[in-house]
Design a protein around this motif. Structure first.
Motif, PDB file in Angstrom:
ATOM      1  N   PHE A 156       0.854  -1.177   0.000  1.00 29.75           N
ATOM      2  CA  PHE A 156       0.000   0.000   0.000  1.00 29.75           C
ATOM      3  C   PHE A 156       0.897   1.237   0.000  1.00 29.75           C
ATOM      4  CE2 PHE A 156      -2.391  -3.470   1.811  1.00 29.75           C
ATOM      5  CZ  PHE A 156      -3.664  -3.323   1.289  1.00 29.75           C
ATOM      6  N   LYS A 157       0.317   2.414   0.030  1.00 31.27           N
ATOM      7  CA  LYS A 157       1.123   3.633  -0.046  1.00 31.27           C
ATOM      8  C   LYS A 157       1.871   3.937   1.253  1.00 31.27           C
ATOM      9  CE  LYS A 157      -0.245   7.141  -2.594  1.00 31.27           C
ATOM     10  NZ  LYS A 157      -1.038   8.237  -3.210  1.00 31.27           N
ATOM     11  N   ASP A 158       1.532   3.224   2.323  1.00 30.22           N
ATOM     12  CA  ASP A 158       2.185   3.501   3.604  1.00 30.22           C
ATOM     13  C   ASP A 158       2.664   2.254   4.335  1.00 30.22           C
ATOM     14  OD1 ASP A 158      -0.295   2.461   4.199  1.00 30.22           O
ATOM     15  OD2 ASP A 158      -0.678   3.845   5.868  1.00 30.22           O
ATOM     16  N   LEU A 179       8.095   6.445  -1.792  1.00 33.46           N
ATOM     17  CA  LEU A 179       7.053   6.727  -0.801  1.00 33.46           C
ATOM     18  C   LEU A 179       7.574   6.958   0.613  1.00 33.46           C
ATOM     19  CD1 LEU A 179       4.492   4.053  -1.982  1.00 33.46           C
ATOM     20  CD2 LEU A 179       4.101   6.522  -1.963  1.00 33.46           C
ATOM     21  N   ARG A 180       8.699   6.366   0.951  1.00 31.67           N
ATOM     22  CA  ARG A 180       9.164   6.405   2.340  1.00 31.67           C
ATOM     23  C   ARG A 180       9.651   7.796   2.724  1.00 31.67           C
ATOM     24  NH1 ARG A 180      15.210   4.878   3.272  1.00 31.67           N
ATOM     25  NH2 ARG A 180      16.162   5.440   1.284  1.00 31.67           N
ATOM     26  N   THR A 181       9.684   8.027   4.028  1.00 31.45           N
ATOM     27  CA  THR A 181      10.342   9.209   4.564  1.00 31.45           C
ATOM     28  C   THR A 181      11.825   8.951   4.546  1.00 31.45           C
ATOM     29  OG1 THR A 181       8.478   9.646   6.012  1.00 31.45           O
ATOM     30  CG2 THR A 181      10.563  10.727   6.570  1.00 31.45           C
ATOM     31  N   PRO A 182      12.650   9.807   3.940  1.00 27.90           N
ATOM     32  CA  PRO A 182      14.086   9.532   3.838  1.00 27.90           C
ATOM     33  C   PRO A 182      14.698   9.209   5.182  1.00 27.90           C
ATOM     34  CG  PRO A 182      13.504  11.464   2.535  1.00 27.90           C
ATOM     35  CD  PRO A 182      12.285  11.090   3.329  1.00 27.90           C
ATOM     36  N   ALA A 183      15.473   8.113   5.195  1.00 22.98           N
ATOM     37  CA  ALA A 183      16.145   7.694   6.433  1.00 22.98           C
ATOM     38  C   ALA A 183      17.544   8.288   6.486  1.00 22.98           C
ATOM     39  CB  ALA A 183      16.228   6.172   6.479  1.00 22.98           C
TER      40      ALA A 183
END
Length: 407
Positions: free
Chosen positions: A336-338, A398-402
């Motif tokens: 999914f998107k999250d 999609l992810r928040t940059p780590a």
């Protein structure tokens, strides 16, 4: 003279064994050279221990690179090489690779690499961590963490490049092809020189030195890579049809790739190109288009309740630091998107993207990542020619940059 401990004596015995095997295996160099039509540039004399950083193109890169170095080296290798049964036992006995858990920032790997170099031994790392899918290096995979490792090691740095390996042994392929492969040292940076460079400056020179685009090399000097079933496996690298835009409908047979939905097809030639008249000339062009398609595709998914992709009858395992694995069963893996969801007959496991620090692909169809909250390291597996790159590509968008931190 200081008396050695039992552990220190055992370490010395293992090292002597590894050196003996290193010398013995060099006798098989002509066989490897013949398999790939391999050409070397001679390695210059290097005083002191050194860290070799190379690009990654073939399954046999450790052997290909190792044959050009007379001095023994340890290799940093994906952790899954320790889970191959009796093969892993032989590999450990002869080489004892430094294991790197893909899909996570492995501090233990960094510490062991630094310790090995400070002991005066040599280490080789394939800096991108993964073999190329499209013939082109990905400089974004090299972070400042690599520069910090180089500085902390207090060793010389050797940058090394392999050319032509993508066509001879493509990551997605199921057969080797015989053609021209060339390799050699690009630069040697003395440890005294590295002291005056920042971690980012070191990474910049590594990116420049080991960058390779085999299609650019092929365009300048076309080489024929002879083999059978040249296209088979391409669906593990490419999964979006450029004609009907369907996902996961591509299939390969012998030298051809075809969309089972709209019928679009083309051949993959011995020179690494698609047939004349096809929309794309190279795998690189198709892959670049596919990555752009994913961004548009994601934007069209309305919310987090609608799935992007789903694959049935896949296995999910939980890995441990001792290289053992526990099956979580077979089921459906959905993106999914999250989040990811893995559903079996018994339960659904939910893994939010914001709990995944890193993700990686091993072999052709394996996906591995860690859930930082639960501490579980997952491994997605299937024996089918399934494209798992779509999950990695879309997760990256999609992810928040780590924070940077992986080697």
């Amino acid at each position: 003279m200081k008396k050695l401990t039992k552990e220190e004596r055992a370490t010395r015995r293992r090292y002597r064994r590894h050196v003996r095997w290193w010398k013995f295996l060099h006798l098989f160099g002509p066989i490897i050279k013949g398999m790939y039509k391999l050409h070397y540039d001679k390695v210059p004399k290097i005083n002191g221990s050194y860290l070799v950083l190379a690009n990654h193109t073939t399954n046999l890169d450790p052997a290909i690179v190792g044959l050009n170095f007379k001095k023994h080296m340890y290799f940093v290798a994906s952790e899954h090489v320790y889970r191959q049964g009796w093969k892993s036992k032989i590999l450990w006995w002869i080489f004892e690779p430094i294991a790197k858990m893909k899909g996570s920032s492995d501090t233990l790997t960094v510490m062991k690499t630094i310790r090995t170099l400070r002991e005066g031994k040599n280490v080789c790392i394939f800096a991108e961590g993964n073999r190329t899918w499209n013939g082109k290096s990905d400089p974004s995979l090299l972070t400042s963490a690599l520069g910090k490792l180089v500085k902390a090691s207090a060793a010389n740095l050797v940058t090394y490049k392999i050319e032509g390996g993508f066509f001879a042994d493509p990551r997605w392929g199921y057969s080797r092809r015989k053609g021209w492969v060339h390799e050699g040292v690009v630069n040697v940076y003395k440890k005294e020189q590295l002291k005056d460079m920042s971690a980012e400056e070191i990474v910049d020179v590594i990116r420049k030195d080991i960058y390779q685009n085999d299609y650019e090399t092929q365009a300048k000097n076309p080489v024929r890579y002879k083999g059978k079933n040249l296209a088979e496996g391409l669906e593990t690298a490419l999964c979006v049809c450029p004609e009907c835009k369907s996902i996961g409908k591509l299939t390969t047979l012998k030298n051809s790739i075809k969309c089972t939905k709209c019928g679009l097809s083309t051949d993959y030639t011995e020179y690494g190109y698609f047939s004349d008249g096809f929309k794309f000339h190279t795998i690189e062009e198709w892959d670049d288009w596919q990555e752009a398609f994913y961004k548009d595709y994601i934007s069209q998914i309305p919310d987090t309740t609608s799935p992007l992709f789903a694959d049935e009858d896949v296995e999910l395992n939980a890995l441990s630091q001792d290289h053992s694995s526990q099956s979580l069963g077979k089921g459906t893996f959905t993106m999914f998107k999250d989040r990811f969801e893995f559903t079996t007959n018994e339960k659904t496991t939910v893994i939010p993207f914001n709990e995944i620090p890193d993700m990686s692909i091993f072999a052709k169809t394996g996906l591995t990542f860690k859930n930082d909250k639960s501490g579980i390291h997952y491994e997605f597996k299937t024996d089918r020619r399934l494209n798992v790159r779509k999950y990695l590509s879309c997760w990256n968008y999609l992810r928040t940059p780590a924070p940077e931190g992986s080697v």
